[in-house]
Write a protein that holds these residues in place. Structure first.
Motif, PDB file in Angstrom:
ATOM      1  N   LEU A 239      23.907  23.810 -10.879  1.00  0.00           N
ATOM      2  CA  LEU A 239      25.318  23.860 -10.480  1.00  0.00           C
ATOM      3  C   LEU A 239      25.749  22.557  -9.808  1.00  0.00           C
ATOM      4  O   LEU A 239      26.830  22.021 -10.109  1.00  0.00           O
ATOM      5  N   VAL A 240      24.915  22.028  -8.914  1.00  0.00           N
ATOM      6  CA  VAL A 240      25.272  20.790  -8.216  1.00  0.00           C
ATOM      7  C   VAL A 240      25.369  19.625  -9.198  1.00  0.00           C
ATOM      8  O   VAL A 240      26.277  18.791  -9.100  1.00  0.00           O
TER       9      VAL A 240
ATOM     10  N   ALA B 241      13.093  25.692 -16.183  1.00  0.00           N
ATOM     11  CA  ALA B 241      12.130  24.596 -16.049  1.00  0.00           C
ATOM     12  C   ALA B 241      11.924  24.251 -14.579  1.00  0.00           C
ATOM     13  O   ALA B 241      10.796  24.000 -14.144  1.00  0.00           O
ATOM     14  N   VAL B 242      13.002  24.257 -13.801  1.00  0.00           N
ATOM     15  CA  VAL B 242      12.889  23.995 -12.361  1.00  0.00           C
ATOM     16  C   VAL B 242      12.041  25.072 -11.688  1.00  0.00           C
ATOM     17  O   VAL B 242      11.210  24.782 -10.830  1.00  0.00           O
TER      18      VAL B 242
ATOM     19  N   ILE C   5      17.311  31.112  -7.205  1.00  0.00           N
ATOM     20  CA  ILE C   5      18.628  30.691  -6.729  1.00  0.00           C
ATOM     21  C   ILE C   5      18.638  29.183  -6.489  1.00  0.00           C
ATOM     22  O   ILE C   5      19.637  28.500  -6.759  1.00  0.00           O
ATOM     23  N   GLY C   6      17.518  28.661  -6.001  1.00  0.00           N
ATOM     24  CA  GLY C   6      17.411  27.219  -5.803  1.00  0.00           C
ATOM     25  C   GLY C   6      17.545  26.464  -7.118  1.00  0.00           C
ATOM     26  O   GLY C   6      18.206  25.423  -7.185  1.00  0.00           O
ATOM     27  N   ALA C   7      16.926  27.000  -8.176  1.00  0.00           N
ATOM     28  CA  ALA C   7      17.010  26.362  -9.497  1.00  0.00           C
ATOM     29  C   ALA C   7      18.437  26.384 -10.030  1.00  0.00           C
ATOM     30  O   ALA C   7      18.930  25.390 -10.582  1.00  0.00           O
TER      31      ALA C   7
ATOM     32  N   ILE D  96      17.961  25.382  -0.522  1.00  0.00           N
ATOM     33  CA  ILE D  96      18.239  26.786  -0.868  1.00  0.00           C
ATOM     34  C   ILE D  96      16.951  27.579  -0.994  1.00  0.00           C
ATOM     35  O   ILE D  96      16.805  28.675  -0.440  1.00  0.00           O
ATOM     36  N   SER D  97      15.987  27.027  -1.740  1.00  0.00           N
ATOM     37  CA  SER D  97      14.741  27.760  -1.994  1.00  0.00           C
ATOM     38  C   SER D  97      13.858  27.874  -0.753  1.00  0.00           C
ATOM     39  O   SER D  97      13.162  28.878  -0.567  1.00  0.00           O
TER      40      SER D  97
END
Length: 252
Positions: free
Chosen positions: A72-73, A129-130, A65-67, A56-57
């Motif tokens: 979510l996953v 944190a991500v 959005i990637g974080a 995503i990122s």
């Protein structure tokens, strides 16, 4: 460990479509024997969530959005099982009632104020944190995102070994709490440590050690407030373990 017990553990801990016949014959009272597989399950869950987050990122979504995709996953792959435990634990512990009342509140399926606050903080802390770790090269970032679920599922054994189940009647956590042997506990911690060392080197391993101390403190606190552990406190420990590991890695 029997193969059907491994698949029963995967079926219990995730939402992977495991055929029912693969887990046939695995008795609920023996589920604790599958705990040494927890780090491996964390490896698979973390690896998938990390790969999707990076995809995503790296392909237009951006780090934020990637974080959120990572968080979510993780929730989707586990069916939100551990987040539910965290919410129930927060509702009970922060109600500041007697232990019996706390346990009653934790069994209520409705989400309370403290549970909602706990979920919000957990999700946002994990996602932020991500984001903070996103300055690392992609492969190392993937390794760290994979390590977090490994650490969470390895350190939770501290709330199982030589612990008391807080309720009189059994629940989902009763097959683990106070049932797991010392050898299974050591094997789980060793397996998790080896995987984290391979993926995250000495920095990852030292962050895991800090997480171990935090989870041990949580277990001691829950025992003091509730008189033991429940399935909800196990879920809370897994979620907190993931967050603590990621936060510690920010400061490395």
């Amino acid at each position: 460990m029997r193969l059907n017990l491994f698949w029963a553990t995967v079926q219990f801990m995730t939402r992977f479509p495991v055929p029912q016949k693969w887990a046939e014959g695995a008795e609920f009272s023996q589920y604790w024997r599958g705990v040494p597989c927890f780090p491996l399950i964390g490896l698979v869950i973390g690896g998938l969530a990390g790969l999707i987050s990076l995809a995503i990122s790296q392909f237009g979504g951006g780090m934020y959005i990637g974080a959120m995709g990572y968080v979510l996953v993780l929730a989707l792959l586990t069916g939100g099982l551990h987040l539910d435990g965290l919410a129930d634990t927060c509702d009970g512990i922060f109600s500041a009632r007697q232990p019996e009342k706390m346990l009653e509140i934790m069994r209520d399926s409705r989400l309370g104020t403290y549970g909602g606050i706990g979920l919000i903080f957990c999700i946002f802390l994990k996602a932020l944190a991500v984001v903070e770790l996103s300055y690392h090269p992609p492969l190392y970032l993937l390794a760290l995102l994979t390590c977090a679920p490994i650490v969470g599922r390895s350190t939770v054994v501290l709330l199982m070994y030589a612990q008391r189940y807080a309720r009189e009647n059994g629940g989902m956590g009763s097959c683990y709490i106070g049932q797991i042997s010392s050898s299974a506990t050591l094997l789980t911690l060793l397996g998790g440590s080896v995987l984290v060392m391979i993926l995250g080197d000495w920095q990852g391993l030292s962050a895991m050690m800090v997480t171990l101390l935090v989870i041990y403190g949580m277990g001691f606190y829950f025992h003091y407030r509730l008189g033991g552990q429940t399935g909800d406190t196990l879920g809370a420990a897994i979620e907190v373990g993931e967050v603590v590991f990621l936060l510690v890695m920010i400061w490395k």
